[in-house]
Design a protein around this motif. Structure first.
Motif, PDB file in Angstrom:
ATOM      1  N   ASP A 147      55.890 -20.070  25.690  1.00 17.39           N
ATOM      2  CA  ASP A 147      55.838 -21.587  25.671  1.00 17.39           C
ATOM      3  C   ASP A 147      55.691 -22.291  27.039  1.00 17.39           C
ATOM      4  N   HIS A 148      54.302 -22.612  27.015  1.00 21.08           N
ATOM      5  CA  HIS A 148      54.101 -23.320  28.456  1.00 21.08           C
ATOM      6  C   HIS A 148      54.709 -24.719  28.821  1.00 21.08           C
ATOM      7  N   ARG A 149      55.200 -25.519  27.652  1.00 21.59           N
ATOM      8  CA  ARG A 149      55.998 -26.297  27.911  1.00 21.59           C
ATOM      9  C   ARG A 149      57.396 -26.308  28.614  1.00 21.59           C
ATOM     10  N   ALA A 150      57.977 -25.137  27.975  1.00 19.81           N
ATOM     11  CA  ALA A 150      59.325 -24.935  28.636  1.00 19.81           C
ATOM     12  C   ALA A 150      59.129 -23.898  29.361  1.00 19.81           C
ATOM     13  N   ALA A 151      57.793 -23.326  29.856  1.00 20.48           N
ATOM     14  CA  ALA A 151      57.681 -22.403  31.158  1.00 20.48           C
ATOM     15  C   ALA A 151      58.633 -21.001  30.680  1.00 20.48           C
ATOM     16  N   GLN A 152      58.456 -20.656  29.640  1.00 22.45           N
ATOM     17  CA  GLN A 152      59.508 -19.335  29.141  1.00 22.45           C
ATOM     18  C   GLN A 152      58.719 -18.438  28.084  1.00 22.45           C
ATOM     19  N   ALA A 153      58.947 -17.282  28.506  1.00 22.26           N
ATOM     20  CA  ALA A 153      58.373 -16.265  27.769  1.00 22.26           C
ATOM     21  C   ALA A 153      59.708 -15.705  26.791  1.00 22.26           C
ATOM     22  N   PRO A 206      59.875 -18.383  34.936  1.00 21.79           N
ATOM     23  CA  PRO A 206      58.761 -17.808  35.564  1.00 21.79           C
ATOM     24  C   PRO A 206      59.149 -16.869  36.588  1.00 21.79           C
ATOM     25  N   ASP A 207      60.385 -17.006  37.146  1.00 21.11           N
ATOM     26  CA  ASP A 207      60.699 -16.006  38.397  1.00 21.11           C
ATOM     27  C   ASP A 207      61.222 -14.683  37.497  1.00 21.11           C
ATOM     28  N   GLN A 208      62.031 -15.075  36.548  1.00 19.54           N
ATOM     29  CA  GLN A 208      62.330 -13.649  35.862  1.00 19.54           C
ATOM     30  C   GLN A 208      61.261 -12.979  35.443  1.00 19.54           C
ATOM     31  N   LEU A 209      60.300 -13.585  34.712  1.00 18.36           N
ATOM     32  CA  LEU A 209      59.106 -12.976  34.231  1.00 18.36           C
ATOM     33  C   LEU A 209      58.284 -12.050  35.307  1.00 18.36           C
ATOM     34  N   SER A 210      58.180 -12.768  36.537  1.00 18.09           N
ATOM     35  CA  SER A 210      57.331 -12.092  37.696  1.00 18.09           C
ATOM     36  C   SER A 210      58.381 -10.878  38.065  1.00 18.09           C
ATOM     37  N   CYS A 211      59.513 -11.101  38.164  1.00 18.29           N
ATOM     38  CA  CYS A 211      60.546 -10.083  38.732  1.00 18.29           C
ATOM     39  C   CYS A 211      60.190  -8.804  37.441  1.00 18.29           C
ATOM     40  N   LEU A 212      60.543  -9.059  36.131  1.00 18.10           N
ATOM     41  CA  LEU A 212      60.321  -8.047  35.264  1.00 18.10           C
ATOM     42  C   LEU A 212      59.020  -7.318  35.319  1.00 18.10           C
ATOM     43  N   LEU A 213      57.967  -8.075  35.493  1.00 13.13           N
ATOM     44  CA  LEU A 213      56.645  -7.448  35.674  1.00 13.13           C
ATOM     45  C   LEU A 213      56.524  -6.570  36.786  1.00 13.13           C
TER      46      LEU A 213
END
Length: 87
Positions: A32-38, A60-67
């Motif tokens: 969801d780009h509006r909420a900036a959440q996966a 965004p930060d959590q997604l980067s960390c998981l990646l």
């Protein structure tokens, strides 16, 4: 005379069920780009052998960390496979 209510909540009436592990589900991730959440579909497995489907919501930060963490795991696996194949 009335007794005031206790500030301590009552003890749970059932035994808690502990999580064994969480695994990704075989479904697509939604972003969801509006909420900036996966939203990553996952299955939570419990020690009593039950499970439930839910979403792992990542900012965004959590997604980067998981990646980054998944990249490290994939690289470690590649190195072990290359080492095993080189014998």
């Amino acid at each position: 005379m009335t007794t005031p209510p206790s500030p301590v909540p009552p003890a749970p009436t059932r035994t808690p069920v502990f999580v064994s592990h969480v695994a990704p589900s075989q479904r697509d991730v939604a972003y969801d780009h509006r909420a900036a959440q996966a939203a990553v579909p996952v299955t939570v497995h419990f020690r009593d052998e039950t499970s439930t489907e839910t979403l792992l919501v990542l900012g965004p930060d959590q997604l980067s960390c998981l990646l980054r963490q998944l990249g490290q795991a994939a690289e470690q696996r590649r190195a072990l496979l290359a080492e095993a194949g080189g014998r």
